[in-house]
Design a protein around this motif. Sequence first.
Motif, short mmCIF file in Angstrom:
data_model
loop_
_atom_site.label_atom_id
_atom_site.label_comp_id
_atom_site.label_asym_id
_atom_site.label_seq_id
_atom_site.Cartn_x
_atom_site.Cartn_y
_atom_site.Cartn_z
N SER A 343 0.83 -1.21 0.00
CA SER A 343 0.00 0.00 0.00
C SER A 343 0.86 1.26 0.00
O SER A 343 2.02 1.25 0.42
CB SER A 343 -0.90 -0.01 1.24
OG SER A 343 -1.60 1.21 1.38
N THR A 345 1.31 4.51 1.95
CA THR A 345 0.99 4.78 3.34
C THR A 345 1.79 5.97 3.86
O THR A 345 2.47 6.67 3.09
CB THR A 345 1.27 3.52 4.18
OG1 THR A 345 0.86 3.74 5.52
CG2 THR A 345 2.76 3.16 4.15
N CYS A 353 5.68 2.46 10.40
CA CYS A 353 4.86 2.39 9.20
C CYS A 353 3.42 2.08 9.60
O CYS A 353 3.17 1.10 10.33
CB CYS A 353 5.39 1.33 8.24
SG CYS A 353 4.32 1.04 6.81
N THR A 354 2.47 2.87 9.14
CA THR A 354 1.07 2.66 9.51
C THR A 354 0.44 1.51 8.74
O THR A 354 -0.69 1.10 9.05
CB THR A 354 0.26 3.94 9.27
OG1 THR A 354 0.42 4.36 7.90
CG2 THR A 354 0.71 5.06 10.18
N ASN A 355 1.15 0.96 7.75
CA ASN A 355 0.61 -0.15 6.99
C ASN A 355 1.05 -1.50 7.57
O ASN A 355 0.23 -2.33 7.94
CB ASN A 355 1.02 -0.07 5.52
CG ASN A 355 0.44 -1.17 4.67
OD1 ASN A 355 -0.77 -1.36 4.63
ND2 ASN A 355 1.29 -1.94 4.00
N LYS A 592 4.36 10.53 1.53
CA LYS A 592 3.84 9.20 1.22
C LYS A 592 4.99 8.21 1.10
O LYS A 592 6.06 8.54 0.60
CB LYS A 592 3.05 9.23 -0.10
CG LYS A 592 1.76 10.04 -0.04
CD LYS A 592 0.67 9.28 0.70
CE LYS A 592 -0.66 10.01 0.60
NZ LYS A 592 -1.72 9.30 1.32
#
Length: 598
Positions: A343, A345, A353-355, A592
């Motif tokens: 993704s 993210t 990392c938020t993913n 991003k």
Amino acid sequence: MTFNFVNGISNVVIKAYSKTILRFEFCRFCYRNQSALRDFCSLSTRCRENHSLIRCTSYLLLTMRNRTKSINNSDKPLYYDKEHFANYNLKISLKTDREKIISEYNNYLCGLSTTNNFSEINWEDLKEKTLALDRCMMVNKKNVETIIMKNILSLGSLHFGRSYLLYLKNQNQNVNIVTSSVYLRLCYNYWSQHNVDDVDIIKSICDEIMSKLPLLDSKVAESLILGLCLIDRWKDSFGVIESLKEYYKVSSLSYSAVIKAAFSNRDFQIGWQLLEENMLLGISPEEFVYDSWLDTYEDKNVAINRLLCFFSKYDEKLSTTFAEKLLMNVKKIQHSSSNFEPSLTVVTYKGKCTNCKNNLRTEVLSVSEFNRLRTSFLDPVIIGKNIFLKSTPTELNRFQEFLRRTAPYDFVLDGLNIAYAVGVNNTNSTDVFANMLKSVVRYFVVKKKKVLVLGRKHMKMWPKEPMKYIENNANLFLTDNESEDDPYLLYATLYSGKNTNFVSRDLMRSHKYLLKMHERELNSLFLRWQYQHQYYLIYVLKNGDVIMKPPVKYLQSAHVIKGSDGNDIWHLPCKSEKNANVPGHKKFTMKKWLCLQF
């Protein structure tokens, strides 16, 4: 460094420079803002983004003294001059008329482009209408054909451009080489619209232009290379590039076109060899090169893996558009049993990392890397040929002697940058500026840190009480008002050693380019060092408490980490969106990232 004061006075300054502002309005502005203007004079050379404002400010400051003096000594009341009203309104009217004329011309051009069969009347009418723009676009009988072709290029219609070029040839005209080169660029940009006739036309134009080598304008030469890369003679571009290197730097677009042609013709070895050579020279390719590689190479696993390693090796950042394309390709070849969801993210300021929920890699510069960066930066950048653009030899010697006596430091502060963080639009009070700086110095002093404050000599005129506190609790060095103090900030920080940090809201974009561009690794080292050692001032509360953003510790380049299941997870940063209103300390968390398991 960009200061909010620029936005506040830009309209008045630009009007003053173009002499369209009312005399009363101009004089009143100068008289009421003399203090702020003096500060802005010393800061104007640092506003690299807007050179016109620097010129405007120079004009304003040169005339300010005489105009304000005449007001103070005059017994006559201040009033608005009707003549100035008339001139100002006339210029506004002319600007509106110009925009209207160009808009009508563009609409006419769009309508004409939809024609299937052009007649001689169409072309004569187009020429007449283009010549009528002489006051708007500097058109004359000598350059009208080139202007028309450039307008067609902006329109993006290859059919339109081809028809116009053939019309010129049928008129037995000796088509201008610049006009022909614009047509080559049109073909390259919109090759999907081409037909068989274009190939023969391109060959003819390329032969004509190559006969004039090496005496070519850089843009014409670039168009020649673009044209050659569209036909089966793309390898001729190597000879063109070699013959032009002696005269000027060959553009990234030219090299990228050749690399793309190599990939498209499945000569992958030459393409990658040229790509690697360019990266070592500091020439980043256009992104369509990566598109071409992904589209052409059949084994997508190999193609993607080679791109990932390339991005990591050369610290390349992706555009969001290409990141989405890469993401789509990864999803296509991803095993159906995989639970990992690649993704686009974001990464938190602490590096999570938020993913995938993993922490990105942290990597501190080694002693050898830091010493290499310090040596490469200090000597060529400050002491090298650019010295007279930034300071004077006398001042530099004084600064070096100062460092020998007082270094090392824990923190080096960009005094003016911190002081003006309050926004000079909100106040022009030197008392506010001085107390802002005092609060930040106190913030580090209570932590038992040794501090160096860099500023300019006009700060001696600031209120004594806060300046006295700064002098007593920190080392203070003031450069000349005309000097650029950012290099001194970096010099002092690097000189002090590996553990020294600096405080500035400036992203220091310009200074990394002063490093040797043929050593791309140095630029990567500079950025890594900057991310790990730059503190950002967020704001100072009314009670004097300071809110400070610490450095970003995680890697800002493409890299791979091990996931909880032992698989490799790649994180690739995307290019930051251009938004001048986003503060520097927020750009990291808004960036991003492409997170994928590969």
